[in-house]
Scaffold this motif. Sequence first.
Motif, PDB file in Angstrom:
ATOM      1  N   TYR A 194       0.675  -1.291  -0.163  1.00 28.72           N
ATOM      2  CA  TYR A 194      -0.053   0.018  -0.009  1.00 28.72           C
ATOM      3  C   TYR A 194       0.944   1.307   0.083  1.00 28.72           C
ATOM      4  CZ  TYR A 194      -2.966   3.838   1.557  1.00 28.72           C
ATOM      5  OH  TYR A 194      -3.748   4.792   1.682  1.00 28.72           O
ATOM      6  N   GLY A 244      -2.145  -5.009  -1.105  1.00 22.41           N
ATOM      7  CA  GLY A 244      -2.034  -3.863  -0.338  1.00 22.41           C
ATOM      8  C   GLY A 244      -2.091  -2.645  -1.487  1.00 22.41           C
ATOM      9  N   MET A 247      -5.526  -1.547  -2.400  1.00 18.88           N
ATOM     10  CA  MET A 247      -6.669  -0.847  -1.278  1.00 18.88           C
ATOM     11  C   MET A 247      -7.053   0.398  -1.752  1.00 18.88           C
ATOM     12  SD  MET A 247      -5.543  -2.493   2.554  1.00 18.88           S
ATOM     13  CE  MET A 247      -4.200  -1.583   2.565  1.00 18.88           C
ATOM     14  N   GLN A 248      -8.284   0.700  -1.660  1.00 17.63           N
ATOM     15  CA  GLN A 248      -8.781   2.161  -1.892  1.00 17.63           C
ATOM     16  C   GLN A 248      -9.877   2.228  -0.845  1.00 17.63           C
ATOM     17  OE1 GLN A 248     -10.246   2.657  -5.680  1.00 17.63           O
ATOM     18  NE2 GLN A 248      -9.080   0.961  -6.386  1.00 17.63           N
ATOM     19  N   SER A 255      -9.949  -8.986  -3.704  1.00 17.09           N
ATOM     20  CA  SER A 255      -9.632  -7.792  -4.257  1.00 17.09           C
ATOM     21  C   SER A 255     -10.146  -7.307  -5.550  1.00 17.09           C
ATOM     22  CB  SER A 255      -8.328  -7.709  -4.272  1.00 17.09           C
ATOM     23  OG  SER A 255      -7.744  -8.748  -5.272  1.00 17.09           O
ATOM     24  N   THR A 258     -10.926  -2.661   0.828  1.00 18.79           N
ATOM     25  CA  THR A 258     -10.010  -2.027   1.940  1.00 18.79           C
ATOM     26  C   THR A 258     -10.307  -2.327   3.210  1.00 18.79           C
ATOM     27  OG1 THR A 258      -9.523  -0.464   0.185  1.00 18.79           O
ATOM     28  CG2 THR A 258      -8.880   0.002   2.467  1.00 18.79           C
ATOM     29  N   THR A 318      -9.945  -5.830   4.296  1.00 16.40           N
ATOM     30  CA  THR A 318      -8.452  -6.074   4.388  1.00 16.40           C
ATOM     31  C   THR A 318      -7.778  -5.666   5.779  1.00 16.40           C
ATOM     32  OG1 THR A 318      -8.187  -6.148   2.083  1.00 16.40           O
ATOM     33  CG2 THR A 318      -6.275  -6.286   3.261  1.00 16.40           C
TER      34      THR A 318
END
Length: 331
Positions: free
Chosen positions: A48, A235, A238-239, A292, A313, A316
């Motif tokens: 991320y 990672g 992720m948003q 995802s 996100t 996660t």
Amino acid sequence: MVCAIRVRLAHGFPIGANPQPTAPSGILGAVNYAQLLLPDFTLILFGYLVCRYTALNRSVWQPVESLVYYLLFPVLLFQSIVKSPVDVRAASGLIGAGVLSGLAGIALAYSLPHWPWLGKRLDARDHAASAQVAFRFNSFIGLALAERLAGAQGLLMIAVLIGVCVPLFNVAAVWPMARHGQHGFARELLRNPLIVATASGLVANLLGFRIPVWLEPTVSRISAASLALGLMAAGAGMQFGLLTRSKMLSTAVLSIRLLAQPLIAFGMARLFELNPVQTTVLLAFSALPTASTCYVLAARMGYNGPYVAGLVTLSTLLGMVSLPFALGFLR
């Protein structure tokens, strides 16, 4: 517990073996598992940060995700299946428990609009797009955790679960969004690289095929790369998006994915009398963050992709709690 599992697996116990490791329980068990999972979630965080704050942005990670999904992970799945003996009769209990747990999650997700205190407050399109979050799972994280928890046999068991559950869950994910537009969907399922790798691995295993000794080092290096890159790609994807949209719906689908599913899996493990290693893999499988690719599917189907990306996100991040809960408290 993990050490005991690894010792037994190192001696070649098949998937149906019935080892009896001593499991940590309660708060101590949750802490132990949180420490065990820390390297994997560190890689997710690293992915991320690299994606957001360096020149290696999303345009770089999208091809990496494709590389992992279409090549590296299929190699890992095939290798993990062909190098370990499969006891089909013993594995049937694990498969049955995994499928029934997943079907229960699907039923809960589909039933949300009919809950008297919730249904009237839900947006129908948001529900259709986000229902998949409640039962789909992140294969990248699952494969990495299975290897850490139970070595080669853990990979074998979760590979079997992935091969059985991915087609079922994908159909269930698409159905609410496109009851009338599934042209070519069956063909896409048959071309899914994870399904193809799992099916071909099982056939090769049952036929007695083994990877040649001279090729094993190369295949092992590819498999190792797939786990690290897969976690970093999770990672990078992720948003945070529209996390404040449809708070009740968000809470409901994430509660099904990260709380109800582990509890259901715990009951299924008891019902099918799974051995300790199978129970560990099933509980880890049930508590995984959602896939995802949920947001990709929602966006391609014309639904609110950013909202679903926010759920992915958050799922996660909450996986850092749900996995120690399932493996520490329930296990």
